[in-house]
Structure formats: structure tokens, C-alpha cells
Motif scaffolding. Structure first.
Motif, PDB file in Angstrom:
ATOM      1  N   ALA A   8      32.107  58.171  31.419  1.00  0.00           N
ATOM      2  CA  ALA A   8      32.794  57.327  30.436  1.00  0.00           C
ATOM      3  C   ALA A   8      34.303  57.380  30.660  1.00  0.00           C
ATOM      4  N   GLU A   9      34.816  58.563  30.948  1.00  0.00           N
ATOM      5  CA  GLU A   9      36.246  58.715  31.224  1.00  0.00           C
ATOM      6  C   GLU A   9      36.635  57.968  32.495  1.00  0.00           C
ATOM      7  N   LEU A  10      35.819  58.071  33.525  1.00  0.00           N
ATOM      8  CA  LEU A  10      36.087  57.375  34.775  1.00  0.00           C
ATOM      9  C   LEU A  10      36.068  55.863  34.552  1.00  0.00           C
ATOM     10  N   ARG A  11      35.098  55.380  33.799  1.00  0.00           N
ATOM     11  CA  ARG A  11      35.033  53.950  33.492  1.00  0.00           C
ATOM     12  C   ARG A  11      36.292  53.500  32.753  1.00  0.00           C
ATOM     13  N   HIS A  12      36.739  54.318  31.814  1.00  0.00           N
ATOM     14  CA  HIS A  12      37.960  54.006  31.063  1.00  0.00           C
ATOM     15  C   HIS A  12      39.170  53.960  31.999  1.00  0.00           C
ATOM     16  N   ARG A  13      39.272  54.919  32.887  1.00  0.00           N
ATOM     17  CA  ARG A  13      40.405  54.964  33.811  1.00  0.00           C
ATOM     18  C   ARG A  13      40.369  53.813  34.810  1.00  0.00           C
ATOM     19  N   LEU A  14      39.173  53.412  35.231  1.00  0.00           N
ATOM     20  CA  LEU A  14      39.055  52.245  36.102  1.00  0.00           C
ATOM     21  C   LEU A  14      39.496  50.977  35.377  1.00  0.00           C
ATOM     22  N   SER A  15      39.151  50.882  34.108  1.00  0.00           N
ATOM     23  CA  SER A  15      39.580  49.734  33.305  1.00  0.00           C
ATOM     24  C   SER A  15      41.099  49.705  33.172  1.00  0.00           C
ATOM     25  N   GLU A  16      41.696  50.869  32.961  1.00  0.00           N
ATOM     26  CA  GLU A  16      43.159  50.951  32.881  1.00  0.00           C
ATOM     27  C   GLU A  16      43.798  50.565  34.218  1.00  0.00           C
ATOM     28  N   LEU A  17      43.185  51.002  35.303  1.00  0.00           N
ATOM     29  CA  LEU A  17      43.691  50.648  36.633  1.00  0.00           C
ATOM     30  C   LEU A  17      43.634  49.138  36.825  1.00  0.00           C
ATOM     31  N   GLU A  18      42.514  48.540  36.463  1.00  0.00           N
ATOM     32  CA  GLU A  18      42.351  47.083  36.571  1.00  0.00           C
ATOM     33  C   GLU A  18      43.424  46.356  35.768  1.00  0.00           C
ATOM     34  N   THR A  19      43.652  46.804  34.552  1.00  0.00           N
ATOM     35  CA  THR A  19      44.675  46.184  33.702  1.00  0.00           C
ATOM     36  C   THR A  19      46.061  46.367  34.307  1.00  0.00           C
ATOM     37  N   GLY A  20      46.344  47.569  34.778  1.00  0.00           N
ATOM     38  CA  GLY A  20      47.647  47.858  35.373  1.00  0.00           C
ATOM     39  C   GLY A  20      47.923  47.014  36.604  1.00  0.00           C
ATOM     40  N   LEU A  21      46.916  46.825  37.439  1.00  0.00           N
ATOM     41  CA  LEU A  21      47.096  46.000  38.627  1.00  0.00           C
ATOM     42  C   LEU A  21      47.288  44.539  38.250  1.00  0.00           C
ATOM     43  N   GLY A  22      46.650  44.122  37.181  1.00  0.00           N
ATOM     44  CA  GLY A  22      46.806  42.742  36.740  1.00  0.00           C
ATOM     45  C   GLY A  22      48.185  42.427  36.199  1.00  0.00           C
ATOM     46  N   THR A  23      48.874  43.444  35.692  1.00  0.00           N
ATOM     47  CA  THR A  23      50.204  43.221  35.129  1.00  0.00           C
ATOM     48  C   THR A  23      51.335  43.611  36.081  1.00  0.00           C
ATOM     49  N   ALA A  24      51.005  44.327  37.155  1.00  0.00           N
ATOM     50  CA  ALA A  24      52.023  44.725  38.136  1.00  0.00           C
ATOM     51  C   ALA A  24      52.521  43.482  38.880  1.00  0.00           C
ATOM     52  N   ARG A  25      53.765  43.520  39.311  1.00  0.00           N
ATOM     53  CA  ARG A  25      54.348  42.401  40.052  1.00  0.00           C
ATOM     54  C   ARG A  25      55.007  42.916  41.329  1.00  0.00           C
ATOM     55  N   PHE A  26      54.775  42.182  42.413  1.00  0.00           N
ATOM     56  CA  PHE A  26      55.345  42.517  43.712  1.00  0.00           C
ATOM     57  C   PHE A  26      55.998  41.267  44.273  1.00  0.00           C
ATOM     58  N   THR A  27      57.264  41.387  44.627  1.00  0.00           N
ATOM     59  CA  THR A  27      58.042  40.247  45.099  1.00  0.00           C
ATOM     60  C   THR A  27      58.542  40.523  46.508  1.00  0.00           C
ATOM     61  N   GLU A  28      58.463  39.515  47.349  1.00  0.00           N
ATOM     62  CA  GLU A  28      59.014  39.604  48.700  1.00  0.00           C
ATOM     63  C   GLU A  28      59.798  38.340  48.997  1.00  0.00           C
ATOM     64  N   ARG A  29      60.889  38.532  49.740  1.00  0.00           N
ATOM     65  CA  ARG A  29      61.751  37.418  50.136  1.00  0.00           C
ATOM     66  C   ARG A  29      62.158  37.641  51.587  1.00  0.00           C
ATOM     67  N   PRO A  30      61.573  36.870  52.500  1.00  0.00           N
ATOM     68  CA  PRO A  30      61.962  37.015  53.904  1.00  0.00           C
ATOM     69  C   PRO A  30      63.432  36.660  54.103  1.00  0.00           C
ATOM     70  N   ALA A  31      64.063  37.358  54.998  1.00  0.00           N
ATOM     71  CA  ALA A  31      65.478  37.113  55.279  1.00  0.00           C
ATOM     72  C   ALA A  31      65.702  35.672  55.730  1.00  0.00           C
ATOM     73  N   ASP A  32      66.746  35.094  55.250  1.00  0.00           N
ATOM     74  CA  ASP A  32      67.187  33.755  55.645  1.00  0.00           C
ATOM     75  C   ASP A  32      66.176  32.639  55.393  1.00  0.00           C
ATOM     76  N   SER A  33      65.232  32.841  54.459  1.00  0.00           N
ATOM     77  CA  SER A  33      64.252  31.775  54.224  1.00  0.00           C
ATOM     78  C   SER A  33      64.552  30.993  52.955  1.00  0.00           C
ATOM     79  N   GLY A  34      65.226  31.620  52.002  1.00  0.00           N
ATOM     80  CA  GLY A  34      65.521  30.954  50.749  1.00  0.00           C
ATOM     81  C   GLY A  34      64.329  30.818  49.831  1.00  0.00           C
ATOM     82  N   VAL A  35      63.247  31.546  50.148  1.00  0.00           N
ATOM     83  CA  VAL A  35      62.053  31.511  49.296  1.00  0.00           C
ATOM     84  C   VAL A  35      61.614  32.932  48.987  1.00  0.00           C
ATOM     85  N   SER A  36      60.856  33.060  47.908  1.00  0.00           N
ATOM     86  CA  SER A  36      60.240  34.345  47.596  1.00  0.00           C
ATOM     87  C   SER A  36      58.889  34.084  46.959  1.00  0.00           C
TER      88      SER A  36
END
Length: 97
Positions: A8-36
Motif C-alpha cells: 500500500a505504501e509503495l502504491r502510494h509512493r508510485l502515485s506521488e511519483l506519477e503526480t510529481g512527474l506530471g507537474t515537473a517541467r523541463f525546458t531546453e533551448r538550442p543555441a542560436d535557434s530562437g526556440v524552446s
């Protein structure tokens, strides 16, 4: 079949992991491209940003490849983070057995 407290604890922690990954944000911007690109922790595309200067610049044909590069890099970051979080979770769960 009833869940043991450990499962039950593992299931709870997996659910928290799923939620955390859903709200995490990762941004990348290649050099000299003007996009991200911004993705969540599951690698899902959240946003693509294109600077006005990139649209008006001398080489607007770089926008498409820049988006692809930014998205791939952001997804790689998200994947690395997700793997690290999962490894941490499985190490902890393995130690509780």
C-alpha cells in the motif's frame, strides 16, 4: 487479495511519483535557434516558444529543426529525471523487504 502495508505504501509512493512527474517541467533551448520546448516529467509537450526575432531573422528555416532539437533535449532531461526518481523509489522499496 488485501494489500500489505508495504505494498500500500509503495502504491502510494508510485502515485506521488506519477503526480510529481506530471507537474515537473523541463525546458531546453538550442543555441542560436530562437526556440524552446517545455515538456512535463513524462515527456509530454507542454509548450513551444518561438522568439519574434527568429521569425523575422534571416534564417526562419532553422525554426523547425530548432523545435525538434529542443523537444528531444527536453524529453531527454525528463527521461533522465524520471529514471532517477524511479531508481530512488525502487531502491527504497527494495530495502524495506
Amino acid at each position: 487479495m488485501a494489500l500489505t502495508p508495504e505494498r500500500a505504501e509503495l502504491r502510494h509512493r508510485l502515485s506521488e511519483l506519477e503526480t510529481g512527474l506530471g507537474t515537473a517541467r523541463f525546458t531546453e533551448r538550442p543555441a542560436d535557434s530562437g526556440v524552446s520546448a517545455v515538456v512535463d516529467g513524462k515527456g509530454r509537450l507542454i509548450e513551444v516558444r518561438i522568439e519574434d526575432a527568429a521569425l523575422r531573422g534571416a534564417h526562419p528555416e532553422r525554426i523547425g529543426p530548432g523545435i525538434v532539437t529542443a523537444l528531444a533535449a527536453a524529453r531527454a532531461k525528463a527521461s533522465t529525471e524520471a529514471a532517477a526518481r524511479m531508481a530512488e523509489l525502487t531502491e527504497t522499496a527494495g530495502g524495506e523487504r
